[in-house]
Design a protein around this motif. Structure first.
Motif, PDB file in Angstrom:
ATOM      1  N   MET A   1      51.010  46.228  28.539  1.00  0.00           N
ATOM      2  CA  MET A   1      51.281  45.429  29.728  1.00  0.00           C
ATOM      3  C   MET A   1      50.069  44.534  29.994  1.00  0.00           C
ATOM      4  O   MET A   1      48.931  44.984  29.899  1.00  0.00           O
ATOM      5  N   ASP A   2      50.324  43.311  30.365  1.00  0.00           N
ATOM      6  CA  ASP A   2      49.263  42.367  30.698  1.00  0.00           C
ATOM      7  C   ASP A   2      48.906  42.548  32.181  1.00  0.00           C
ATOM      8  O   ASP A   2      49.637  42.090  33.066  1.00  0.00           O
ATOM      9  N   PHE A   3      47.774  43.221  32.443  1.00  0.00           N
ATOM     10  CA  PHE A   3      47.402  43.560  33.814  1.00  0.00           C
ATOM     11  C   PHE A   3      46.987  42.336  34.628  1.00  0.00           C
ATOM     12  O   PHE A   3      47.146  42.318  35.843  1.00  0.00           O
ATOM     13  N   LYS A   4      46.484  41.304  33.950  1.00  0.00           N
ATOM     14  CA  LYS A   4      46.150  40.070  34.665  1.00  0.00           C
ATOM     15  C   LYS A   4      47.428  39.430  35.229  1.00  0.00           C
ATOM     16  O   LYS A   4      47.468  39.003  36.381  1.00  0.00           O
TER      17      LYS A   4
ATOM     18  N   LEU B   1      50.221  41.032  35.814  1.00  0.00           N
ATOM     19  CA  LEU B   1      50.729  41.942  36.839  1.00  0.00           C
ATOM     20  C   LEU B   1      50.045  41.663  38.177  1.00  0.00           C
ATOM     21  O   LEU B   1      50.697  41.588  39.218  1.00  0.00           O
ATOM     22  N   ARG B   2      48.734  41.494  38.143  1.00  0.00           N
ATOM     23  CA  ARG B   2      47.984  41.182  39.372  1.00  0.00           C
ATOM     24  C   ARG B   2      48.480  39.871  39.983  1.00  0.00           C
ATOM     25  O   ARG B   2      48.637  39.759  41.191  1.00  0.00           O
TER      26      ARG B   2
ATOM     27  N   ASP C   1      40.583  51.626  45.547  1.00  0.00           N
ATOM     28  CA  ASP C   1      40.294  51.803  44.118  1.00  0.00           C
ATOM     29  C   ASP C   1      39.289  52.943  43.947  1.00  0.00           C
ATOM     30  O   ASP C   1      38.288  53.009  44.656  1.00  0.00           O
TER      31      ASP C   1
ATOM     32  N   ASP D   1      44.875  54.586  39.491  1.00  0.00           N
ATOM     33  CA  ASP D   1      43.475  54.193  39.627  1.00  0.00           C
ATOM     34  C   ASP D   1      43.063  54.007  41.087  1.00  0.00           C
ATOM     35  O   ASP D   1      41.955  53.586  41.381  1.00  0.00           O
TER      36      ASP D   1
END
Length: 159
Positions: A1-4, A6-7, A51, A121
């Motif tokens: 998954m591309d977390f950037k 997703l953000r 976090d 997280d």
């Protein structure tokens, strides 16, 4: 998954901007948080998400805290507690009670620790609201990485 990505997708959801504050051994501490929601009216509960890598995660353990809903003219305060120091920023505080609140905020919720939950997280801190207040005026918002005002969401009167 591309977390950037997703953000960025999460950034499509406009949120309010809060600063969560508490007393520590030195004085007042805080963190900017946009992951905040009401949970329950009876009992009165609110939730913040922190976090696990943030220093605040350890510092908030079992402590009373205040969720300060920032007014639209308090962007510098949001950046200050997001780790971007604002030179010559003077914050007015209400230091009464178990946790400090920021003067001029659109609203605040003073909370005592109720429960916390592991969430990947992050940790979800649920506080029982012991005191709250609100004032008129527009609140600070966060959308697509930019601060703004609830003023932009007001619609004209429908005829």
């Amino acid at each position: 998954m591309d977390f950037k990505l997703l953000r960025q997708a999460f950034g499509k959801f406009p949120t309010g901007v809060t600063v969560v504050t508490w007393f520590d051994d030195v004085g007042i501490n805080g963190i900017t948080v946009n992951s905040f929601t009401s949970v329950s009216l009876e009992p009165p509960l609110a939730l913040i998400s922190i976090d696990k890598k943030a220093n605040s995660y350890e510092q908030l353990q079992n402590k009373p805290f205040t969720i300060n809903v920032l007014a639209d003219d308090q962007e510098a305060i949001a950046w200050q507690f997001a780790g971007r120091p604002q030179e010559e920023l003077d914050i007015s505080w209400n230091k009464e009670g178990d946790s400090p609140s920021i003067a001029g905020a659109s609203g605040y919720f003073k909370c005592k620790h109720w429960k916390q939950y592991d969430a990947g997280d992050h940790v979800l801190f649920v506080g029982e609201i012991t005191e709250f207040d609100r004032r008129s005026g527009d609140s600070l918002t966060f959308f697509e990485g930019k601060m703004g005002s609830t003023e932009m969401y007001k619609s004209q009167e429908v005829q």
